[in-house]
Design a protein around this motif. Structure first.
Motif, PDB file in Angstrom:
ATOM      1  N   GLN A   1       7.558  72.603  55.890  1.00  0.00           N
ATOM      2  CA  GLN A   1       8.678  72.524  54.943  1.00  0.00           C
ATOM      3  C   GLN A   1       8.304  71.652  53.743  1.00  0.00           C
ATOM      4  OE1 GLN A   1      11.584  74.265  55.389  1.00  0.00           O
ATOM      5  NE2 GLN A   1      12.502  73.556  53.481  1.00  0.00           N
ATOM      6  N   ASP A   2       7.515  70.596  53.990  1.00  0.00           N
ATOM      7  CA  ASP A   2       7.057  69.748  52.885  1.00  0.00           C
ATOM      8  C   ASP A   2       6.221  70.551  51.888  1.00  0.00           C
ATOM      9  OD1 ASP A   2       8.279  67.603  54.076  1.00  0.00           O
ATOM     10  OD2 ASP A   2       6.434  66.624  54.730  1.00  0.00           O
ATOM     11  N   ILE A   3       5.396  71.445  52.413  1.00  0.00           N
ATOM     12  CA  ILE A   3       4.550  72.265  51.543  1.00  0.00           C
ATOM     13  C   ILE A   3       5.427  73.125  50.628  1.00  0.00           C
ATOM     14  CG2 ILE A   3       2.736  74.013  51.468  1.00  0.00           C
ATOM     15  CD1 ILE A   3       1.883  71.281  52.652  1.00  0.00           C
ATOM     16  N   LEU A   4       6.470  73.721  51.207  1.00  0.00           N
ATOM     17  CA  LEU A   4       7.373  74.546  50.408  1.00  0.00           C
ATOM     18  C   LEU A   4       8.130  73.713  49.382  1.00  0.00           C
ATOM     19  CD1 LEU A   4       8.848  76.836  53.230  1.00  0.00           C
ATOM     20  CD2 LEU A   4       7.043  77.405  51.588  1.00  0.00           C
ATOM     21  N   MET A   5       8.548  72.525  49.778  1.00  0.00           N
ATOM     22  CA  MET A   5       9.304  71.652  48.870  1.00  0.00           C
ATOM     23  C   MET A   5       8.421  71.176  47.720  1.00  0.00           C
ATOM     24  SD  MET A   5      12.248  71.554  50.593  1.00  0.00           S
ATOM     25  CE  MET A   5      13.164  70.355  49.669  1.00  0.00           C
ATOM     26  N   ASP A   6       7.200  70.755  48.056  1.00  0.00           N
ATOM     27  CA  ASP A   6       6.319  70.114  47.075  1.00  0.00           C
ATOM     28  C   ASP A   6       5.644  71.097  46.131  1.00  0.00           C
ATOM     29  OD1 ASP A   6       6.961  67.704  48.268  1.00  0.00           O
ATOM     30  OD2 ASP A   6       5.154  67.642  49.512  1.00  0.00           O
ATOM     31  N   ASN A   7       5.612  72.376  46.518  1.00  0.00           N
ATOM     32  CA  ASN A   7       4.907  73.368  45.702  1.00  0.00           C
ATOM     33  C   ASN A   7       5.840  74.374  45.034  1.00  0.00           C
ATOM     34  OD1 ASN A   7       1.757  73.038  46.163  1.00  0.00           O
ATOM     35  ND2 ASN A   7       2.770  72.607  48.122  1.00  0.00           N
TER      36      ASN A   7
ATOM     37  N   VAL B   1      13.691  76.947  42.153  1.00  0.00           N
ATOM     38  CA  VAL B   1      13.869  77.127  43.593  1.00  0.00           C
ATOM     39  C   VAL B   1      14.725  76.013  44.180  1.00  0.00           C
ATOM     40  CG1 VAL B   1      12.719  77.324  45.834  1.00  0.00           C
ATOM     41  CG2 VAL B   1      11.641  78.302  43.785  1.00  0.00           C
ATOM     42  N   ASP B   2      15.795  76.416  44.854  1.00  0.00           N
ATOM     43  CA  ASP B   2      16.613  75.494  45.646  1.00  0.00           C
ATOM     44  C   ASP B   2      16.401  75.807  47.130  1.00  0.00           C
ATOM     45  OD1 ASP B   2      17.751  74.203  43.435  1.00  0.00           O
ATOM     46  OD2 ASP B   2      19.371  75.664  43.283  1.00  0.00           O
ATOM     47  N   PHE B   3      17.037  75.008  47.978  1.00  0.00           N
ATOM     48  CA  PHE B   3      16.895  75.213  49.412  1.00  0.00           C
ATOM     49  C   PHE B   3      18.256  75.148  50.091  1.00  0.00           C
ATOM     50  CE2 PHE B   3      12.720  74.085  48.040  1.00  0.00           C
ATOM     51  CZ  PHE B   3      11.869  74.833  48.841  1.00  0.00           C
ATOM     52  N   GLU B   4      18.355  75.921  51.165  1.00  0.00           N
ATOM     53  CA  GLU B   4      19.544  75.905  52.019  1.00  0.00           C
ATOM     54  C   GLU B   4      19.126  75.324  53.359  1.00  0.00           C
ATOM     55  OE1 GLU B   4      23.066  78.981  52.906  1.00  0.00           O
ATOM     56  OE2 GLU B   4      21.132  79.729  53.606  1.00  0.00           O
ATOM     57  N   MET B   5      19.638  74.141  53.675  1.00  0.00           N
ATOM     58  CA  MET B   5      19.267  73.522  54.942  1.00  0.00           C
ATOM     59  C   MET B   5      20.142  74.055  56.071  1.00  0.00           C
ATOM     60  SD  MET B   5      19.225  69.560  56.321  1.00  0.00           S
ATOM     61  CE  MET B   5      17.688  69.051  55.534  1.00  0.00           C
ATOM     62  N   ASP B   6      19.511  74.696  57.034  1.00  0.00           N
ATOM     63  CA  ASP B   6      20.203  75.015  58.270  1.00  0.00           C
ATOM     64  C   ASP B   6      20.093  73.770  59.141  1.00  0.00           C
ATOM     65  OD1 ASP B   6      20.745  75.898  61.007  1.00  0.00           O
ATOM     66  OD2 ASP B   6      20.799  77.897  60.128  1.00  0.00           O
ATOM     67  N   ILE B   7      21.159  72.998  59.167  1.00  0.00           N
ATOM     68  CA  ILE B   7      21.127  71.687  59.812  1.00  0.00           C
ATOM     69  C   ILE B   7      20.846  71.805  61.310  1.00  0.00           C
ATOM     70  CG2 ILE B   7      22.533  69.645  60.358  1.00  0.00           C
ATOM     71  CD1 ILE B   7      23.849  69.993  57.602  1.00  0.00           C
ATOM     72  N   TYR B   8      21.357  72.853  61.913  1.00  0.00           N
ATOM     73  CA  TYR B   8      21.099  73.068  63.342  1.00  0.00           C
ATOM     74  C   TYR B   8      19.603  73.190  63.614  1.00  0.00           C
ATOM     75  CZ  TYR B   8      20.843  75.629  67.797  1.00  0.00           C
ATOM     76  OH  TYR B   8      20.530  76.036  69.075  1.00  0.00           O
TER      77      TYR B   8
ATOM     78  N   ALA C   1      19.433  63.853  58.206  1.00  0.00           N
ATOM     79  CA  ALA C   1      19.806  62.819  57.235  1.00  0.00           C
ATOM     80  C   ALA C   1      18.577  62.284  56.508  1.00  0.00           C
ATOM     81  CB  ALA C   1      20.544  61.678  57.936  1.00  0.00           C
ATOM     82  N   GLU C   2      17.512  62.027  57.235  1.00  0.00           N
ATOM     83  CA  GLU C   2      16.301  61.494  56.623  1.00  0.00           C
ATOM     84  C   GLU C   2      15.651  62.519  55.701  1.00  0.00           C
ATOM     85  OE1 GLU C   2      13.638  59.947  59.551  1.00  0.00           O
ATOM     86  OE2 GLU C   2      15.091  58.471  60.318  1.00  0.00           O
ATOM     87  N   TYR C   3      15.687  63.791  56.114  1.00  0.00           N
ATOM     88  CA  TYR C   3      15.035  64.805  55.290  1.00  0.00           C
ATOM     89  C   TYR C   3      15.838  65.071  54.010  1.00  0.00           C
ATOM     90  CZ  TYR C   3      11.487  68.269  54.462  1.00  0.00           C
ATOM     91  OH  TYR C   3      10.406  68.933  53.924  1.00  0.00           O
ATOM     92  N   LEU C   4      17.141  65.057  54.095  1.00  0.00           N
ATOM     93  CA  LEU C   4      17.970  65.197  52.903  1.00  0.00           C
ATOM     94  C   LEU C   4      17.675  64.068  51.911  1.00  0.00           C
ATOM     95  CD1 LEU C   4      21.350  66.164  54.580  1.00  0.00           C
ATOM     96  CD2 LEU C   4      20.085  67.600  52.971  1.00  0.00           C
TER      97      LEU C   4
ATOM     98  N   SER D   1      25.240  64.170  52.119  1.00  0.00           N
ATOM     99  CA  SER D   1      24.660  65.278  51.354  1.00  0.00           C
ATOM    100  C   SER D   1      25.431  65.555  50.070  1.00  0.00           C
ATOM    101  CB  SER D   1      24.571  66.534  52.225  1.00  0.00           C
ATOM    102  OG  SER D   1      25.859  66.972  52.638  1.00  0.00           O
ATOM    103  N   LYS D   2      26.746  65.392  50.102  1.00  0.00           N
ATOM    104  CA  LYS D   2      27.526  65.583  48.877  1.00  0.00           C
ATOM    105  C   LYS D   2      27.113  64.585  47.802  1.00  0.00           C
ATOM    106  CE  LYS D   2      31.918  66.455  48.683  1.00  0.00           C
ATOM    107  NZ  LYS D   2      31.991  67.765  47.988  1.00  0.00           N
TER     108      LYS D   2
END
Length: 297
Positions: A186-192, A198-205, A215-218, A261-262
């Motif tokens: 996921q870091d690779i996708l975020m950083d590149n 590009v935005d992201f949709e976090m499936d928290i589950y 919480a830490e990743y957000l 997150s808000k």
């Protein structure tokens, strides 16, 4: 007697003046003691949505009736998927917009195959007022280089959607949060990927059951996650595909996550239910809507 009354009046006046000139520390409000009630004002979500995949069987039978019922439960936003009839479920754009107007809802986004017929889907999405087309799945990649290639594709897709007034987002599963070659995919996708495209949709589950900490990743990537899927997980370490429960029945601290997150850019909170320990999918949708309507954060 008159002299005595005059003395009392003079003493009262002196006491009143003394009170006026008492040091401020004696006039301050008493400090809160441990155990006093916290009077902090809580908030509730003014609008939340549902991923229509949660009620896919009902959508296949009668999409319009299903969406009307969901609106009656309190959902103000829909996120779609292609169930074989296209992202508008066989409806013409004007018909689809009429349904949204009738129910007082908006179609925020749709999951879609963004690798085929992108322009045609984008034109439809833009015409009914969607904000996003979302890639829901790429599958585990063989190497980190393959994830970098996907990130590059995401940038290209985002650029194309931009011309339609749309945004692109990627929805994660658990596999992008599993260590691979010493890194988190996921870091690779975020950083590149370009935040402008590009935005992201976090499936928290899926983040939670991959033993990552939502919480830490957000907090690590503020402003990159604009949408999220809300579904709860029962406690334990069992099969991650079999831990889904109704909102409020699991261990994910949604009040805290919504508040956090808000504050760092999350805009859309979308219920998704894929496992139904009891009752029908529509009953689950109604129960989840009641939970979110009452949830304070």
């Amino acid at each position: 007697m008159k002299n005595q009354r005059r003395k009392f009046i003079q003493m009262g006046a002196m006491l009143g003046m003394g009170a006026a000139f008492m040091p401020l520390q004696f006039c301050a409000a008493p400090k809160k003691k441990e155990g006093d009630l916290d009077e902090t004002v809580k908030s509730t979500l003014s609008a939340f949505g549902i991923q229509l995949y949660s009620v896919k069987e009902d959508m296949a039978v009668d999409a319009q009736a299903t969406m009307r019922s969901l609106a009656g439960f309190g959902y103000k936003q829909f996120e779609g998927f292609d169930g074989g009839k296209g992202i508008l479920w066989g409806m013409q754009p004007a018909e689809f917009k009429s349904l949204l107007s009738e129910t007082g809802t908006t179609m925020v986004a749709s999951h879609a195959n963004v690798f085929e017929n992108l322009e045609a889907q984008a034109a439809q999405a833009a015409e009914v007022g969607m904000k996003y087309l979302i890639c829901p799945w790429i599958g585990p990649q063989k190497s980190l280089d393959d994830y970098k290639k996907k990130a590059n594709e995401f940038n290209q897709i985002g650029e194309k959607l931009k011309s339609f007034g749309l945004r692109f987002a990627y929805h994660n599963h658990d596999y992008t949060f599993v260590n691979q070659e010493g890194s988190i995919p996921q870091d690779i996708l975020m950083d590149n990927t370009d935040p402008e495209l590009v935005d992201f949709e976090m499936d928290i589950y899926w983040v939670h059951v991959a033993n990552a900490k939502p919480a830490e990743y957000l907090a690590k990537y503020p402003g990159r996650f604009r949408l999220c899927h809300l579904k709860d997980a029962e406690s334990g370490t069992g099969d991650p595909h079999q831990r889904g429960v109704l909102l409020g029945a699991g261990e994910i601290p949604y009040a805290d996550l919504i508040k956090q997150s808000k504050a760092i850019g999350m805009e859309y909170f979308i219920v998704e239910q894929e496992r139904f320990p009891s009752g029908t999918p529509m009953e689950a949708a109604e129960t989840n809507a009641k939970y979110l309507s009452a949830l304070e954060y």
